[in-house]
Design a protein around this motif. Structure first.
Motif, PDB file in Angstrom:
ATOM      1  N   LEU A 229      31.578  53.163  39.263  1.00 27.20           N
ATOM      2  CA  LEU A 229      32.110  52.904  40.597  1.00 27.20           C
ATOM      3  C   LEU A 229      32.327  51.425  40.879  1.00 27.20           C
ATOM      4  O   LEU A 229      32.382  51.010  42.022  1.00 27.20           O
ATOM      5  CB  LEU A 229      31.170  53.512  41.650  1.00 27.20           C
ATOM      6  N   GLY A 230      32.472  50.628  39.837  1.00 24.33           N
ATOM      7  CA  GLY A 230      32.756  49.212  40.046  1.00 24.33           C
ATOM      8  C   GLY A 230      31.523  48.433  40.444  1.00 24.33           C
ATOM      9  O   GLY A 230      30.391  48.869  40.266  1.00 24.33           O
ATOM     10  N   GLY A 231      31.734  47.256  40.978  1.00 25.97           N
ATOM     11  CA  GLY A 231      30.602  46.413  41.345  1.00 25.97           C
ATOM     12  C   GLY A 231      31.079  45.183  42.092  1.00 25.97           C
ATOM     13  O   GLY A 231      32.242  45.056  42.466  1.00 25.97           O
ATOM     14  N   SER A 232      30.160  44.271  42.304  1.00 19.72           N
ATOM     15  CA  SER A 232      30.464  43.014  42.974  1.00 19.72           C
ATOM     16  C   SER A 232      29.855  41.894  42.137  1.00 19.72           C
ATOM     17  O   SER A 232      28.837  41.301  42.485  1.00 19.72           O
ATOM     18  CB  SER A 232      29.903  43.018  44.407  1.00 19.72           C
ATOM     19  N   ASP A 233      30.494  41.629  41.006  1.00 13.05           N
ATOM     20  CA  ASP A 233      29.885  40.805  39.966  1.00 13.05           C
ATOM     21  C   ASP A 233      29.891  39.324  40.320  1.00 13.05           C
ATOM     22  O   ASP A 233      30.870  38.778  40.821  1.00 13.05           O
ATOM     23  CB  ASP A 233      30.633  41.026  38.644  1.00 13.05           C
ATOM     24  N   ALA A 234      28.772  38.671  40.028  1.00  7.16           N
ATOM     25  CA  ALA A 234      28.602  37.251  40.348  1.00  7.16           C
ATOM     26  C   ALA A 234      29.058  36.367  39.192  1.00  7.16           C
ATOM     27  O   ALA A 234      28.940  36.733  38.029  1.00  7.16           O
ATOM     28  CB  ALA A 234      27.146  36.958  40.669  1.00  7.16           C
ATOM     29  N   PHE A 235      29.599  35.201  39.524  1.00  5.01           N
ATOM     30  CA  PHE A 235      29.943  34.168  38.548  1.00  5.01           C
ATOM     31  C   PHE A 235      29.153  32.915  38.968  1.00  5.01           C
ATOM     32  O   PHE A 235      29.453  32.295  39.980  1.00  5.01           O
ATOM     33  CB  PHE A 235      31.449  33.892  38.557  1.00  5.01           C
ATOM     34  N   VAL A 236      28.140  32.609  38.182  1.00  2.75           N
ATOM     35  CA  VAL A 236      27.212  31.547  38.547  1.00  2.75           C
ATOM     36  C   VAL A 236      27.448  30.332  37.657  1.00  2.75           C
ATOM     37  O   VAL A 236      27.419  30.439  36.428  1.00  2.75           O
ATOM     38  CB  VAL A 236      25.753  32.016  38.416  1.00  2.75           C
ATOM     39  N   LYS A 252      40.085  33.346  34.347  1.00  3.94           N
ATOM     40  CA  LYS A 252      40.295  34.529  33.508  1.00  3.94           C
ATOM     41  C   LYS A 252      39.413  35.679  33.967  1.00  3.94           C
ATOM     42  O   LYS A 252      39.845  36.838  34.014  1.00  3.94           O
ATOM     43  CB  LYS A 252      40.005  34.192  32.049  1.00  3.94           C
ATOM     44  N   ALA A 253      38.170  35.368  34.331  1.00  3.69           N
ATOM     45  CA  ALA A 253      37.234  36.410  34.753  1.00  3.69           C
ATOM     46  C   ALA A 253      37.684  37.098  36.036  1.00  3.69           C
ATOM     47  O   ALA A 253      37.382  38.263  36.261  1.00  3.69           O
ATOM     48  CB  ALA A 253      35.846  35.807  34.948  1.00  3.69           C
ATOM     49  N   ARG A 254      38.406  36.375  36.879  1.00  4.86           N
ATOM     50  CA  ARG A 254      38.874  36.951  38.140  1.00  4.86           C
ATOM     51  C   ARG A 254      40.225  37.651  37.984  1.00  4.86           C
ATOM     52  O   ARG A 254      40.469  38.700  38.598  1.00  4.86           O
ATOM     53  CB  ARG A 254      38.975  35.851  39.203  1.00  4.86           C
ATOM     54  N   PHE A 255      41.112  37.095  37.158  1.00  4.43           N
ATOM     55  CA  PHE A 255      42.504  37.561  37.142  1.00  4.43           C
ATOM     56  C   PHE A 255      42.903  38.355  35.910  1.00  4.43           C
ATOM     57  O   PHE A 255      44.060  38.762  35.790  1.00  4.43           O
ATOM     58  CB  PHE A 255      43.455  36.371  37.315  1.00  4.43           C
ATOM     59  N   LEU A 256      41.960  38.608  34.994  1.00  4.26           N
ATOM     60  CA  LEU A 256      42.266  39.475  33.861  1.00  4.26           C
ATOM     61  C   LEU A 256      42.754  40.826  34.369  1.00  4.26           C
ATOM     62  O   LEU A 256      42.202  41.374  35.326  1.00  4.26           O
ATOM     63  CB  LEU A 256      41.016  39.668  32.995  1.00  4.26           C
ATOM     64  N   ASN A 257      43.793  41.324  33.759  1.00  5.92           N
ATOM     65  CA  ASN A 257      44.378  42.610  34.167  1.00  5.92           C
ATOM     66  C   ASN A 257      44.857  42.567  35.620  1.00  5.92           C
ATOM     67  O   ASN A 257      44.744  43.545  36.370  1.00  5.92           O
ATOM     68  CB  ASN A 257      43.377  43.751  33.976  1.00  5.92           C
ATOM     69  N   GLY A 258      45.385  41.413  36.026  1.00  4.80           N
ATOM     70  CA  GLY A 258      45.863  41.268  37.392  1.00  4.80           C
ATOM     71  C   GLY A 258      44.755  41.372  38.424  1.00  4.80           C
ATOM     72  O   GLY A 258      45.005  41.670  39.585  1.00  4.80           O
ATOM     73  N   GLY A 259      43.510  41.130  37.996  1.00  4.10           N
ATOM     74  CA  GLY A 259      42.375  41.259  38.901  1.00  4.10           C
ATOM     75  C   GLY A 259      41.891  42.688  39.073  1.00  4.10           C
ATOM     76  O   GLY A 259      40.900  42.927  39.762  1.00  4.10           O
ATOM     77  N   GLN A 260      42.583  43.642  38.423  1.00  2.00           N
ATOM     78  CA  GLN A 260      42.231  45.056  38.574  1.00  2.00           C
ATOM     79  C   GLN A 260      41.255  45.466  37.477  1.00  2.00           C
ATOM     80  O   GLN A 260      41.602  46.136  36.510  1.00  2.00           O
ATOM     81  CB  GLN A 260      43.494  45.920  38.544  1.00  2.00           C
ATOM     82  N   SER A 261      40.034  45.017  37.613  1.00  2.00           N
ATOM     83  CA  SER A 261      38.994  45.322  36.631  1.00  2.00           C
ATOM     84  C   SER A 261      37.661  45.470  37.350  1.00  2.00           C
ATOM     85  O   SER A 261      37.292  44.618  38.170  1.00  2.00           O
ATOM     86  CB  SER A 261      38.897  44.217  35.576  1.00  2.00           C
ATOM     87  N   CYS A 262      36.941  46.530  37.021  1.00  2.00           N
ATOM     88  CA  CYS A 262      35.666  46.767  37.703  1.00  2.00           C
ATOM     89  C   CYS A 262      34.642  45.695  37.367  1.00  2.00           C
ATOM     90  O   CYS A 262      33.700  45.473  38.129  1.00  2.00           O
ATOM     91  CB  CYS A 262      35.122  48.144  37.332  1.00  2.00           C
ATOM     92  N   ILE A 263      34.800  45.028  36.239  1.00  2.00           N
ATOM     93  CA  ILE A 263      33.830  43.985  35.842  1.00  2.00           C
ATOM     94  C   ILE A 263      34.387  42.592  36.048  1.00  2.00           C
ATOM     95  O   ILE A 263      33.837  41.612  35.539  1.00  2.00           O
ATOM     96  CB  ILE A 263      33.374  44.180  34.378  1.00  2.00           C
ATOM     97  N   ALA A 264      35.466  42.461  36.810  1.00  2.00           N
ATOM     98  CA  ALA A 264      35.981  41.137  37.127  1.00  2.00           C
ATOM     99  C   ALA A 264      34.981  40.362  37.977  1.00  2.00           C
ATOM    100  O   ALA A 264      34.280  40.942  38.811  1.00  2.00           O
ATOM    101  CB  ALA A 264      37.314  41.252  37.873  1.00  2.00           C
ATOM    102  N   ALA A 265      34.894  39.053  37.741  1.00  2.00           N
ATOM    103  CA  ALA A 265      34.028  38.219  38.584  1.00  2.00           C
ATOM    104  C   ALA A 265      34.556  38.243  40.018  1.00  2.00           C
ATOM    105  O   ALA A 265      35.750  38.056  40.246  1.00  2.00           O
ATOM    106  CB  ALA A 265      33.995  36.807  38.036  1.00  2.00           C
ATOM    107  N   LYS A 266      33.670  38.461  40.974  1.00  2.00           N
ATOM    108  CA  LYS A 266      34.104  38.605  42.370  1.00  2.00           C
ATOM    109  C   LYS A 266      33.365  37.659  43.325  1.00  2.00           C
ATOM    110  O   LYS A 266      33.832  37.376  44.404  1.00  2.00           O
ATOM    111  CB  LYS A 266      33.922  40.038  42.831  1.00  2.00           C
ATOM    112  N   ARG A 267      32.191  37.197  42.942  1.00  2.00           N
ATOM    113  CA  ARG A 267      31.420  36.305  43.805  1.00  2.00           C
ATOM    114  C   ARG A 267      31.113  35.022  43.021  1.00  2.00           C
ATOM    115  O   ARG A 267      30.431  35.079  42.005  1.00  2.00           O
ATOM    116  CB  ARG A 267      30.112  36.989  44.252  1.00  2.00           C
ATOM    117  N   PHE A 268      31.649  33.914  43.476  1.00  2.00           N
ATOM    118  CA  PHE A 268      31.521  32.653  42.749  1.00  2.00           C
ATOM    119  C   PHE A 268      30.543  31.724  43.465  1.00  2.00           C
ATOM    120  O   PHE A 268      30.628  31.560  44.676  1.00  2.00           O
ATOM    121  CB  PHE A 268      32.897  31.964  42.646  1.00  2.00           C
TER     122      PHE A 268
END
Length: 268
Positions: A229-236, A252-268
């Motif tokens: 169900l996705g997540g809210s992954d941190a980029f520290v 790259k972590a945010r915009f891979l696959n146009g940003g459509q990735s459940c494991i994309a970095a979302k919180r920086f």
């Protein structure tokens, strides 16, 4: 009801396919139930040979399938090619390791013989998303099929072309009739199917809302469900980091696959 493929780059209509009516849904369920008996009795070596054959077709048709992904879903071509390659890899992986994974595990008890046995469960319903239209299906279907379980695929409504292409790949590889079938149905219909006695388990990748509804339906029927169900992954970024390199990786972590990735970095 029609399912329409629209090129997200040009907004042009690629094609339309008719949704299944109740009769076609019932036919698919009955056929999958029949396939489950046959496939459960099929030797593991034959099941894994099918995966190898599908992997070979993925590689020989990589250019065509990648074009379909890019046209229907919008993924960059390099990423689409990599997705098809990864699907071929997962077919090979389970073909190679299924025998070890499914082997009986002997348990030390005071009984004469105790073990954990891995046996086919029956038909699995796979409810899959559009962002990785091939990979998400194969990461679910490859192990399920290796373990002796047919798959009914309810794909995202905006990638019917990819869904039908996956079904065709298995058919061309010599899969028994109705071993992997695409259901052209709406999400509400898929939720209702979870409670059908012929569905023995469900795997969903999607939103939390969809996950709650599917989990509730599976729980009411006391059958297994697998939910991503996705997540809210941190980029520290720590104080001793190379900031320039971190910035490059962050983009790259945010915009891979146009940003459509459940494991994309979302919180920086």
């Amino acid at each position: 009801m029609m399912f329409t493929s629209i090129n997200p780059t040009t907004e042009a209509c690629i094609g339309q396919v008719s949704a299944f009516d109740s009769r076609r849904i019932e036919q698919a369920l009955a056929a999958a139930q029949g396939a489950s008996v046959l496939w459960a009795e099929t030797p593991l070596a034959e099941r894994t040979r099918l995966l190898v054959s599908v992997g070979e077709r993925l590689r020989t048709q990589q250019e065509t399938l990648a074009t379909l992904i890019t046209t229907e879903m919008g993924k960059l071509r390099a990423e689409a090619l990599a997705e098809i390659d990864k699907c071929a890899w997962v077919c090979d992986y389970y073909a190679e390791h299924a025998e070890r994974m499914l082997a009986d595990e002997l348990i030390d008890t005071d009984a004469t013989r105790s073990l954990v046995a891995y046996q086919p469960l029956g038909v699995w319903l796979a409810i899959m998303p559009w962002n990785f239209p091939f990979w998400q299906v194969f990461r679910c279907a490859a192990p399920a099929l290796a373990a002796g379980n047919p798959v009914l695929l309810k794909h995202a409504s905006n990638v019917p072309g990819c869904a039908l292409a996956i079904e065709r790949l298995f058919r061309e590889a010599g899969a028994p009739d109705c071993l992997l079938q695409t259901l052209l149905i709406a999400g509400e219909q898929a939720e209702a199917l979870v409670g059908d006695a012929r569905i023995r388990g469900v795997s969903l990748t999607g939103s939390e809302t969809a996950g709650r509804r599917v989990a509730a339906a599976a729980g009411a029927s006391i059958k297994p469900s697998i939910l991503e169900l996705g997540g809210s992954d941190a980029f520290v970024v720590l104080a001793d980091a190379d900031v320039e390199q971190a910035a490059t990786v962050a983009a790259k972590a945010r915009f891979l696959n146009g940003g459509q990735s459940c494991i994309a970095a979302k919180r920086f």
